[in-house]
Structure formats: structure tokens, C-alpha cells
Design a protein around this motif. Sequence first.
Motif, short mmCIF file in Angstrom:
data_model
loop_
_atom_site.label_atom_id
_atom_site.label_comp_id
_atom_site.label_asym_id
_atom_site.label_seq_id
_atom_site.Cartn_x
_atom_site.Cartn_y
_atom_site.Cartn_z
N ILE A 117 -11.70 43.06 64.38
CA ILE A 117 -10.56 42.55 65.15
C ILE A 117 -9.24 42.97 64.51
N GLY A 118 -8.41 43.65 65.31
CA GLY A 118 -7.10 44.09 64.84
C GLY A 118 -6.00 43.14 65.27
N SER A 119 -4.78 43.46 64.90
CA SER A 119 -3.65 42.58 65.18
C SER A 119 -3.39 42.42 66.67
N SER A 120 -3.56 43.50 67.44
CA SER A 120 -3.32 43.40 68.89
C SER A 120 -4.37 42.51 69.55
N GLN A 121 -5.62 42.62 69.09
CA GLN A 121 -6.67 41.75 69.63
C GLN A 121 -6.42 40.30 69.24
N MET A 122 -5.94 40.07 68.03
CA MET A 122 -5.65 38.71 67.59
C MET A 122 -4.57 38.07 68.46
N ARG A 123 -3.59 38.85 68.87
CA ARG A 123 -2.52 38.29 69.70
C ARG A 123 -3.07 37.81 71.04
N VAL A 124 -3.99 38.57 71.62
CA VAL A 124 -4.58 38.17 72.91
C VAL A 124 -5.47 36.95 72.73
N ILE A 125 -6.23 36.90 71.64
CA ILE A 125 -7.07 35.74 71.36
C ILE A 125 -6.20 34.50 71.15
N GLU A 126 -5.12 34.66 70.42
CA GLU A 126 -4.20 33.53 70.18
C GLU A 126 -3.54 33.07 71.47
N ASN A 127 -3.29 34.02 72.38
CA ASN A 127 -2.74 33.65 73.68
C ASN A 127 -3.72 32.79 74.46
N ALA A 128 -5.00 33.20 74.46
CA ALA A 128 -6.03 32.41 75.16
C ALA A 128 -6.14 31.02 74.54
N TYR A 129 -6.07 30.95 73.21
CA TYR A 129 -6.11 29.65 72.53
C TYR A 129 -4.91 28.78 72.93
N GLY A 130 -3.74 29.39 72.96
CA GLY A 130 -2.54 28.63 73.31
C GLY A 130 -2.60 28.07 74.72
N LEU A 131 -3.12 28.86 75.66
CA LEU A 131 -3.26 28.39 77.04
C LEU A 131 -4.30 27.27 77.14
N MET A 132 -5.37 27.37 76.34
CA MET A 132 -6.35 26.29 76.29
C MET A 132 -5.72 25.01 75.77
N GLU A 133 -4.92 25.15 74.72
CA GLU A 133 -4.28 23.99 74.10
C GLU A 133 -3.37 23.27 75.09
N ILE A 134 -2.57 24.04 75.82
CA ILE A 134 -1.68 23.45 76.83
C ILE A 134 -2.49 22.79 77.94
N ALA A 135 -3.55 23.49 78.39
CA ALA A 135 -4.39 22.95 79.46
C ALA A 135 -5.07 21.66 79.03
N ALA A 136 -5.51 21.59 77.76
CA ALA A 136 -6.15 20.38 77.25
C ALA A 136 -5.16 19.22 77.24
N GLU A 137 -3.92 19.49 76.84
CA GLU A 137 -2.90 18.44 76.81
C GLU A 137 -2.57 17.93 78.21
N ASN A 138 -2.62 18.85 79.20
CA ASN A 138 -2.27 18.49 80.58
C ASN A 138 -3.47 18.07 81.42
N GLY A 139 -4.66 18.14 80.84
CA GLY A 139 -5.86 17.82 81.60
C GLY A 139 -6.14 18.81 82.71
N ASP A 140 -5.69 20.06 82.53
CA ASP A 140 -5.89 21.11 83.52
C ASP A 140 -7.24 21.80 83.26
N VAL A 141 -8.27 21.28 83.90
CA VAL A 141 -9.64 21.72 83.62
C VAL A 141 -9.86 23.18 84.00
N ASP A 142 -9.37 23.59 85.16
CA ASP A 142 -9.61 24.96 85.62
C ASP A 142 -8.99 25.99 84.68
N THR A 143 -7.74 25.76 84.27
CA THR A 143 -7.08 26.68 83.34
C THR A 143 -7.78 26.67 81.99
N TYR A 144 -8.22 25.49 81.58
CA TYR A 144 -8.93 25.40 80.30
C TYR A 144 -10.20 26.25 80.33
N LEU A 145 -10.98 26.11 81.41
CA LEU A 145 -12.24 26.85 81.50
C LEU A 145 -12.00 28.35 81.57
#
Length: 249
Positions: A117-145
Motif C-alpha cells: 500500500i502506497g501513499s495514494s492508496q492510503m489517502r483513498v482508504i482514509e477517505n472511505a474510513y472518514g465517510l464511514m465515521e461520519i455515517a456512523a455518527e449520523n446513523g446513515d446506514v446506507d452510506t456506512y455500508l
Amino acid sequence: MSESNQGNSWARLGPLLLQEGATAQSLVYEKLRHALISGHLRPGEEISLRKVASILNVSVTPVREALRRLEGDGGLEVFGGNRVLRVPILTDAELMDIRDIRINLEGFAAVQAIKQIGSSQMRVIENAYGLMEIAAENGDVDTYLENNWRFHSLIYRAADRPILMSQIEGLWLRVGPLFHATVAVPTHLNQSMVSHTAALQALRDRDPVALQEAIVRDIQEAASALRHTLPNGETEEEQPALRSKRNNK
């Protein structure tokens, strides 16, 4: 499932956007496959050929071929005397079998991926994590999944093992429809994020042992929660009868 939830699930699918160089059949197949893996279609949900064609705004021919492929993949099944096409309902024994295989395959894939895993791949993985985190806080199940699959698949694909990735996707195709009922429980969203946070930190630390442990814990906890979503309290004692019923369809 209620009609409103069914409507929300199907609303996320269409209409289909055609792409140069891609057949309508392949696009329909990928769209429905992703919907199953991401939990937008639920166990027992009936799949109507004409309904799918109408929602995706395509003819029935590419839909028919796509559904046939998904049935061959194990993502759909023909059920009952009326030969209805539906999303399979896993038994407890099948779920536990998938859990054990996922632990081995995904744990291995994660260890292989961390080396590449390189730096560019890590940025995309971190983006997916960030969107999951926001979705979890908002109870947005579809976005989380959506981003739960994205987070995991980005890690595993980095291993550059196409056959391994194909096997992992096949397992998610079978178990994905159960996820929606599980993550709809707020406590499970928070619990799941603990494992994802540990996995992300392990990636940052380049720690393969910690990453494998986080992935395995996530799978085990998800499987434990998923068992409670199985309809009618199906237990392992009931499995012979259920399998016989399926085999005699």
C-alpha cells in the motif's frame, strides 16, 4: 422488509448510466452485484425481471442475463413452487462457514496488502474510513455500508491477488444482504468502527499483525451480530431439514 425500505434500496440503483466499451448486461450485473455486497438488497427479497429493467431503464434482455450470472455466483436463488428469484436467506451453519473462510482469506489478504500500500492508496482508504465515521455518527446506514465495503476492498485489492480478491467478493456477495439489519443497531455501528479504527492505525504503522487482528475481530463481531438477524431463529439443529428443502426445490 417494509415497502418503504424496499423502495429506498431500489432507488439507489437506477437509472443505469451506460459507459463506452461496456455492455448493458455487464453494467447491470455489476450494479446488482454491488447492491448485494453493500447490503442494499436484503435476504428473502424477491427480484422481478421487469422491475429491475424498469428501474435501471434498460430492456429485459441484459437484466435476464445479469440475473442468471448472479444466480450462478450464489448471490440469488430460485425458490419455492412458483420458482421465484430472490436473495438467499442464509442458515446459521452457512453463516458460520462463511465467517471461518473470511477470517482466513481476508486476514491473509490484509497481511499481503500492507507490504504494497502506497501513499495514494492510503489517502483513498482514509477517505472511505472518514465517510464511514461520519455515517456512523449520523446513523446513515446506507452510506456506512457503501464505505464499509469500499474500505475493506481497497485494502484487499492492494495485495494484487486477483483470484484471492474474487473469492473474497464471492463471500461478501452471500453475506452482504444481512449487513443492513445489523448496522441499523447504533451500538453495532460504534463497535464496528472500533475495529476499523484499529485497522487504519495498523496500516499507518505498517503493522501486519495488528492489521490482521483488527480484520479478524471485525469479521467475528459482525458474524456474531449477524446470527441474530437470521429469520425464525434458525439454528444448526434445523439445518439438515433446511438443506433438504433447498436441494429438493
